[in-house]
Design a protein around this motif. Structure first.
Motif, short mmCIF file in Angstrom:
data_model
loop_
_atom_site.label_atom_id
_atom_site.label_comp_id
_atom_site.label_asym_id
_atom_site.label_seq_id
_atom_site.Cartn_x
_atom_site.Cartn_y
_atom_site.Cartn_z
N SER A 64 -0.24 8.29 -20.06
CA SER A 64 0.38 6.97 -20.10
C SER A 64 1.08 6.76 -21.45
O SER A 64 2.17 6.19 -21.51
N ASP A 118 8.71 5.68 -11.15
CA ASP A 118 10.15 5.41 -11.29
C ASP A 118 10.96 6.24 -10.29
O ASP A 118 12.12 6.53 -10.53
N ARG A 169 6.88 -0.77 -20.74
CA ARG A 169 7.63 0.15 -21.59
C ARG A 169 9.12 -0.15 -21.40
O ARG A 169 9.56 -0.64 -20.34
O1 DC Z 1 0.17 8.67 -11.25
P1 DC Z 1 -0.72 9.12 -12.40
O2 DC Z 1 -1.88 8.21 -12.63
O3 DC Z 1 -1.16 10.54 -12.24
O4 DC Z 1 0.21 9.05 -13.70
C1 DC Z 1 -0.26 9.29 -14.99
C2 DC Z 1 0.63 8.58 -16.01
O5 DC Z 1 1.93 9.17 -16.00
C3 DC Z 1 0.87 7.09 -15.74
O6 DC Z 1 0.01 6.27 -16.50
C4 DC Z 1 2.28 6.84 -16.15
C5 DC Z 1 2.93 8.20 -16.14
N1 DC Z 1 3.91 8.35 -15.07
C6 DC Z 1 5.17 7.86 -15.30
O7 DC Z 1 5.43 7.26 -16.34
N2 DC Z 1 6.15 8.08 -14.39
C7 DC Z 1 5.89 8.71 -13.24
N3 DC Z 1 6.87 8.91 -12.36
C8 DC Z 1 4.58 9.19 -12.98
C9 DC Z 1 3.61 8.98 -13.92
#
Ligand code: DC
Length: 241
Positions: free
Chosen positions: A112, A143, A198
């Motif tokens: 994150s 996104d 963000r």
């Molecule tokens: O979906 P996840 O929990 O495995 O994702 C982990 C982190 O990755 C999440 O806190 C934000 C980032 N993330 C992102 O910014 N954009 C994405 N397309 C996928 C994940």
């Protein structure tokens, strides 16, 4: 950024549709994406796992997590690949299978944090676009419908109340969880906050996404609703992007 983006070893199925699934942590994206991939013969690409793999590399290299240029240099030396495995995709970080290490709470938190940096996002988005360019994919993340594949034929934004998402995550920790439900919910809220606020491509639903609030839905109901959306649009012809 780096040309060493890595390439997919994933088989390319028949349909050229792109299904984008976005939403916060614990909304059920992975479960729904896996189901749709199986049901419609699509490739399942979890973009969160890619951010997690890079986060693991940053942790191992003891990188300061607030220095964009250092993180960018590290990304230049990083290759992330996805390979189809027996039980889902395997994630290869510089050739090493790190799939089993990506759910660690520290990796989760770090993913994150590193994902706020525009240069890291630009690198990831490029790789994700390469992986999905032939279509035939269900790609889940934060996104996908807004930035990675704004032309995706199906866009689903999954959401649920934080307490419900936190409880679902807690239930997934198994019979001897090492965290309390309150802790899981607290960490999830902090991560949501960062993902939604963000500056670069914050978590939000695309204007043309279908919003599914799963707070009061059973898994079966969510699966049916998602399936109906894909069935409805699977024959829409134009290739996205
Ligand atoms: O979906 P996840 O929990 O495995 O994702 C982990 C982190 O990755 C999440 O806190 C934000 C980032 N993330 C992102 O910014 N954009 C994405 N397309 C996928 C994940």
């Amino acid at each position: 950024m780096s040309e060493k983006l890595g390439s997919s070893q994933l088989a390319r199925p028949g349909s050229s549709i792109i299904v984008a699934i976005d939403g916060p942590a614990g909304a059920g994206k992975s479960t729904i994406a896996r189901h749709l991939a199986q049901r419609f013969g699509l490739l399942n690409i979890e973009t969160g796992a890619m951010y997690r793999a890079y986060a693991l590399k940053a942790l191992r290299a003891a990188m300061p997590l607030d220095e964009s240029s250092a993180l960018e240099r590290l990304a230049d030396e990083t290759t992330i690949r996805l390979e189809a495995g027996e039980s889902g995709n395997r994630v290869l970080l510089d050739g090493e299978d790190v799939t089993g290490l990506l759910r660690d709470p520290l990796v989760t938190e770090t993913a994150s944090r590193v994902s706020v940096f525009p240069a890291i996002r630009a690198w990831m988005v490029k790789l994700q676009q390469q992986l999905g360019e032939g279509g035939g994919v269900v790609m889940e993340g934060r996104d996908i419908g807004t930035v990675v594949f704004p032309g995706a034929q199906v866009k689903i934004f999954l959401d649920a109340a934080p307490e419900v998402r936190g409880q679902r995550r807690f239930d997934q920790l198994g019979p001897t969880p090492d965290q309390l439900p309150e802790e899981v919910i607290r960490e999830m809220r902090a991560r949501d906050e960062r993902d939604r606020n963000r500056v670069d491509s914050p978590l939000r639903a695309a204007a043309d996404a279908v919003l599914l609030d799963t707070t009061h839905m059973t898994l079966e109901e969510v699966l049916q609703a998602a399936e109906a959306l894909v069935t409805e649009r699977i024959d829409a012809a134009p290739t996205p992007r």
